[in-house]
Structures are given as structure tokens and as C-alpha cells.
Write a protein that holds these residues in place. Sequence first.
Motif, mmCIF file in Angstrom:
data_model
loop_
_atom_site.group_PDB
_atom_site.id
_atom_site.type_symbol
_atom_site.label_atom_id
_atom_site.label_comp_id
_atom_site.label_asym_id
_atom_site.label_seq_id
_atom_site.Cartn_x
_atom_site.Cartn_y
_atom_site.Cartn_z
ATOM 1 N N PRO A 1 13.046 16.178 3.119
ATOM 2 C CA PRO A 1 12.258 15.129 2.445
ATOM 3 C C PRO A 1 11.759 14.014 3.360
ATOM 4 O O PRO A 1 10.688 13.450 3.111
ATOM 5 C CB PRO A 1 13.233 14.589 1.399
ATOM 6 C CG PRO A 1 14.571 15.056 1.794
ATOM 7 C CD PRO A 1 14.387 16.325 2.552
ATOM 8 N N LEU A 2 12.482 13.729 4.435
ATOM 9 C CA LEU A 2 12.072 12.604 5.288
ATOM 10 C C LEU A 2 10.931 12.941 6.228
ATOM 11 O O LEU A 2 10.441 12.065 6.950
ATOM 12 C CB LEU A 2 13.284 12.042 6.042
ATOM 13 C CG LEU A 2 14.385 11.458 5.145
ATOM 14 C CD1 LEU A 2 15.543 10.932 5.980
ATOM 15 C CD2 LEU A 2 13.831 10.360 4.244
ATOM 16 N N VAL A 3 10.461 14.202 6.204
ATOM 17 C CA VAL A 3 9.237 14.469 6.981
ATOM 18 C C VAL A 3 8.017 13.996 6.196
ATOM 19 O O VAL A 3 6.934 13.866 6.761
ATOM 20 C CB VAL A 3 9.067 15.963 7.371
ATOM 21 C CG1 VAL A 3 10.216 16.465 8.212
ATOM 22 C CG2 VAL A 3 8.827 16.844 6.167
ATOM 23 N N GLU B 1 16.325 5.926 12.265
ATOM 24 C CA GLU B 1 15.192 5.007 12.079
ATOM 25 C C GLU B 1 15.020 4.604 10.622
ATOM 26 O O GLU B 1 14.550 3.509 10.327
ATOM 27 C CB GLU B 1 13.876 5.659 12.548
ATOM 28 C CG GLU B 1 13.804 5.918 14.038
ATOM 29 C CD GLU B 1 14.575 7.173 14.423
ATOM 30 O OE1 GLU B 1 15.011 7.249 15.593
ATOM 31 O OE2 GLU B 1 14.795 8.022 13.544
ATOM 32 N N MET B 2 15.384 5.492 9.685
ATOM 33 C CA MET B 2 14.973 5.252 8.296
ATOM 34 C C MET B 2 16.081 4.815 7.343
ATOM 35 O O MET B 2 15.814 4.439 6.207
ATOM 36 C CB MET B 2 14.314 6.519 7.755
ATOM 37 C CG MET B 2 13.045 6.895 8.506
ATOM 38 S SD MET B 2 12.327 8.399 7.853
ATOM 39 C CE MET B 2 11.695 7.754 6.288
ATOM 40 N N ALA B 3 17.335 4.864 7.766
ATOM 41 C CA ALA B 3 18.438 4.567 6.837
ATOM 42 C C ALA B 3 18.274 3.187 6.189
ATOM 43 O O ALA B 3 18.398 3.052 4.965
ATOM 44 C CB ALA B 3 19.775 4.654 7.577
ATOM 45 N N GLN B 4 17.952 2.174 6.983
ATOM 46 C CA GLN B 4 17.837 0.816 6.429
ATOM 47 C C GLN B 4 16.699 0.731 5.410
ATOM 48 O O GLN B 4 16.864 0.168 4.306
ATOM 49 C CB GLN B 4 17.598 -0.209 7.543
ATOM 50 C CG GLN B 4 17.666 -1.649 7.061
ATOM 51 C CD GLN B 4 19.070 -2.032 6.611
ATOM 52 O OE1 GLN B 4 20.025 -1.955 7.375
ATOM 53 N NE2 GLN B 4 19.205 -2.401 5.334
ATOM 54 N N GLN B 5 15.566 1.329 5.751
ATOM 55 C CA GLN B 5 14.389 1.301 4.868
ATOM 56 C C GLN B 5 14.715 1.966 3.515
ATOM 57 O O GLN B 5 14.366 1.452 2.457
ATOM 58 C CB GLN B 5 13.265 2.053 5.573
ATOM 59 C CG GLN B 5 11.914 2.010 4.893
ATOM 60 C CD GLN B 5 10.959 3.001 5.568
ATOM 61 O OE1 GLN B 5 11.307 4.164 5.793
ATOM 62 N NE2 GLN B 5 9.754 2.540 5.898
ATOM 63 N N LEU B 6 15.445 3.075 3.571
ATOM 64 C CA LEU B 6 15.809 3.787 2.336
ATOM 65 C C LEU B 6 16.791 2.948 1.513
ATOM 66 O O LEU B 6 16.684 2.855 0.288
ATOM 67 C CB LEU B 6 16.416 5.143 2.684
ATOM 68 C CG LEU B 6 15.491 6.139 3.370
ATOM 69 C CD1 LEU B 6 16.282 7.299 3.954
ATOM 70 C CD2 LEU B 6 14.433 6.649 2.394
ATOM 71 N N TYR B 7 17.728 2.319 2.221
ATOM 72 C CA TYR B 7 18.714 1.486 1.531
ATOM 73 C C TYR B 7 18.015 0.279 0.896
ATOM 74 O O TYR B 7 18.268 -0.054 -0.258
ATOM 75 C CB TYR B 7 19.790 1.012 2.508
ATOM 76 C CG TYR B 7 21.013 0.449 1.832
ATOM 77 C CD1 TYR B 7 21.134 -0.898 1.572
ATOM 78 C CD2 TYR B 7 22.033 1.301 1.433
ATOM 79 C CE1 TYR B 7 22.252 -1.408 0.925
ATOM 80 C CE2 TYR B 7 23.156 0.807 0.779
ATOM 81 C CZ TYR B 7 23.258 -0.549 0.529
ATOM 82 O OH TYR B 7 24.366 -1.038 -0.123
ATOM 83 N N ASP B 8 17.083 -0.331 1.637
ATOM 84 C CA ASP B 8 16.345 -1.483 1.106
ATOM 85 C C ASP B 8 15.493 -1.098 -0.096
ATOM 86 O O ASP B 8 15.237 -1.912 -0.978
ATOM 87 C CB ASP B 8 15.451 -2.085 2.200
ATOM 88 C CG ASP B 8 16.276 -2.675 3.343
ATOM 89 O OD1 ASP B 8 15.706 -2.899 4.436
ATOM 90 O OD2 ASP B 8 17.509 -2.846 3.151
ATOM 91 N N ALA B 9 15.083 0.167 -0.164
ATOM 92 C CA ALA B 9 14.279 0.639 -1.302
ATOM 93 C C ALA B 9 15.139 0.845 -2.548
ATOM 94 O O ALA B 9 14.621 1.067 -3.633
ATOM 95 C CB ALA B 9 13.574 1.945 -0.935
ATOM 96 N N GLY B 10 16.472 0.799 -2.355
ATOM 97 C CA GLY B 10 17.383 0.898 -3.489
ATOM 98 C C GLY B 10 18.199 2.177 -3.547
ATOM 99 O O GLY B 10 19.037 2.351 -4.431
ATOM 100 N N LEU B 11 17.954 3.090 -2.601
ATOM 101 C CA LEU B 11 18.742 4.329 -2.576
ATOM 102 C C LEU B 11 20.184 3.994 -2.205
ATOM 103 O O LEU B 11 20.425 3.143 -1.344
ATOM 104 C CB LEU B 11 18.150 5.299 -1.545
ATOM 105 C CG LEU B 11 18.759 6.689 -1.473
ATOM 106 C CD1 LEU B 11 18.385 7.516 -2.703
ATOM 107 C CD2 LEU B 11 18.316 7.405 -0.196
ATOM 108 N N ARG B 12 21.132 4.650 -2.848
ATOM 109 C CA ARG B 12 22.547 4.380 -2.561
ATOM 110 C C ARG B 12 23.343 5.639 -2.244
ATOM 111 O O ARG B 12 24.511 5.555 -1.874
ATOM 112 C CB ARG B 12 23.212 3.662 -3.745
ATOM 113 C CG ARG B 12 22.719 2.216 -3.922
ATOM 114 C CD ARG B 12 23.120 1.337 -2.751
ATOM 115 N NE ARG B 12 22.574 -0.018 -2.857
ATOM 116 C CZ ARG B 12 21.413 -0.383 -2.327
ATOM 117 N NH1 ARG B 12 20.677 0.522 -1.671
ATOM 118 N NH2 ARG B 12 20.984 -1.634 -2.427
#
Length: 327
Positions: free
Chosen positions: A71-73, A104-115
Amino acid sequence: MPLIDNYRRAHDDLRISVTDRCNFRCFYCMPEEGMNFLPQEEILTYEEMARVVRITTELGFVSYHLTGGEPLVRKNLDVLIRKMLEIQPDMDLALTTNGVFLPEMAQQLYDAGLRRVNISLDSLDESKFLLMTRRNLLGRVMEGIEAASKVGFNPIKINAVAIKNLTEEELPRFAKWARETGHIVRFIEYMPLDADKTWNREKVMSAEEILEGLSSEGDLELINGHPSDPATRYRYKDGKGEVGVIASVTRPFCEDCNRIRLTAEGEIRTCLFSAVEHNIKSLLRGKASDDEIKEWLAEVVRTKTPGHLIGQKEFVQPSRTMSSIGG
Ligand code: SF4
């Protein structure tokens, strides 16, 4: 009205494949060469996926799982995550990824609300990782797990495909790692969804064999989970570490199945092993109203079969590979 099939199973879990593309070439899923990926215009937009999410929340769906391919592609996945959580802020939302883009993307995903993230990792040994994924990226995956842990994804679930004559040595290794890190390692029985169609029953490491290997690190006790949860969970009796088994082949859990799937190009699959698919894209891009789509989904779910037929002579391996279904 929840979507109930002819076997009285209520459906409230949607798995969404956001892309058929992947940066790995796991041999139990994809061919090494020659993958023809779908053109962009064939893939559902995030707006279309969000509409399916909104419609299904109105039908009582509560859990959603984003998968691929990888999914992250697909760009800007955080946009879809935000849209989904705007629709239902308390939905149970998870993502399954191979972890390579997480540094690179963990923070962005977490900030989007994913847990919740599930990370696919079949081996802790570099050469075996390369053998199974055809990519020399174990280091990146471990960095990805570290990054996910650091930003707050907890617990992190690890999905490892268990295959005979490959996974035996991995069991005690992963058991030790799970006990040291607190990551929850689940072993998935090898399923007939490979592109090369070389799957056979002899290659399946059964739940019993997996648990035997994991017990070499300590006594296990069963954790009572939700009946529709694919994973059977175990904890070590000394309280250090949790592991699990997803035994689709030797211990099918179809009688409690609550899942349907949406493929990246807009097909509804009522089962991972469905022989038939139902095109929702033409409805989304046509003039169908939400109520018409709800009626249509209710009809589709009523066509669901009781379960997979793996091991039976009637079983036909789906023409789709795991990469274009999304697990
Ligand atoms: S094989 Fe099909 S019916 Fe069985 S649990 Fe999986 S998705 Fe559900």
C-alpha cells in the motif's frame, strides 16, 4: 441492516487493496519477472474508496484494513486515512505493509490518525529474507519496524508466512525476538495464492508444527480472542511475549468469517478464494445512488460460499495472486 450472508455470518470488516503494485517479489505470491500492473485510470480513486467506506459504515462495518500489493507504494495514502477517519473516527483501522517505506512515512501515517500496522516479515536471516522476497532489504524493514515503534504504533504485529523446509529455523528466532521486543509475531500457513501455482499441501507448515517450534522458547497458553479474528493468539506463560497462528489451511475459520474485500480496480470479493467477483466500480462511476449500492452489496454478500475448499477436489486456485487481492 448489517450484511448477513446465507450462513448467518454478519459482515463488518472490509479489506481494501489500494494498489496491485509492490516493490517486493515474494516467491509465494508473485513471479520474479513479468508482472503487468494495472494502469492508473483502472484503479479506484481515494474518493471512490472513501465512498465505499462511508456506505459500508452505514451498513454497520467497524473494521477496515488497508493492503496492497504494497500500500505504501501508492502516493499520499495519508489522504485516504484522513478521509476514512473523518467518516468514522473510532473505526478499527489497520495497515499491512512490508515496512520498507516506514522509516520515512511512519510519522506521517501516525499524524493522519493510523494507530495499527501489521508488518510482513518472513525471516530475520538476511539470506533467507532475500530468498523469500527476492529483495535484499531486511535492514530497511528492521529500520521501518523501529520507526513505527518510535512514533507510537503499539503493539506492532508481524505477519510471517510459514513454509516447510524454510521456516523451521525462524520459529525460535522470531519467538526470542517477540519476547525481547514485545512485537506480536503471527505465522500464516502457506496458502494457494501464488502466481507460479507451485503451492502444494506438503509445503504447508501446520499450526501444530508452528506451535511446536514456538514452544521451544517456553510454554504457551491460549489467549481468548474474537471468534472472527483470523489469528489464534498465544502468550508465553512467563508473561514475556505473544505469538499467533493464522491457520487458514489446517484450521479453517470460515464459519465465523466477517470479511469482504475490495480490490484496487473496484471488484468486491466475498472471500479470499472467491472464484467470482462483483464490479462495484461501474456503480461508483455510474449513476447508482448509495442506497442502490447498499442493496447491491446485500445481494452480493448473499452469494458468499460457506468457505474455502482447500484440500478438496473441488478446490480451484483463484486466477488472482495474493498481490492483487491484498490478503
Ligand atoms: S477463506 Fe474466505 S470464507 Fe474463509 S475465512 Fe477466508 S475469506 Fe472468509
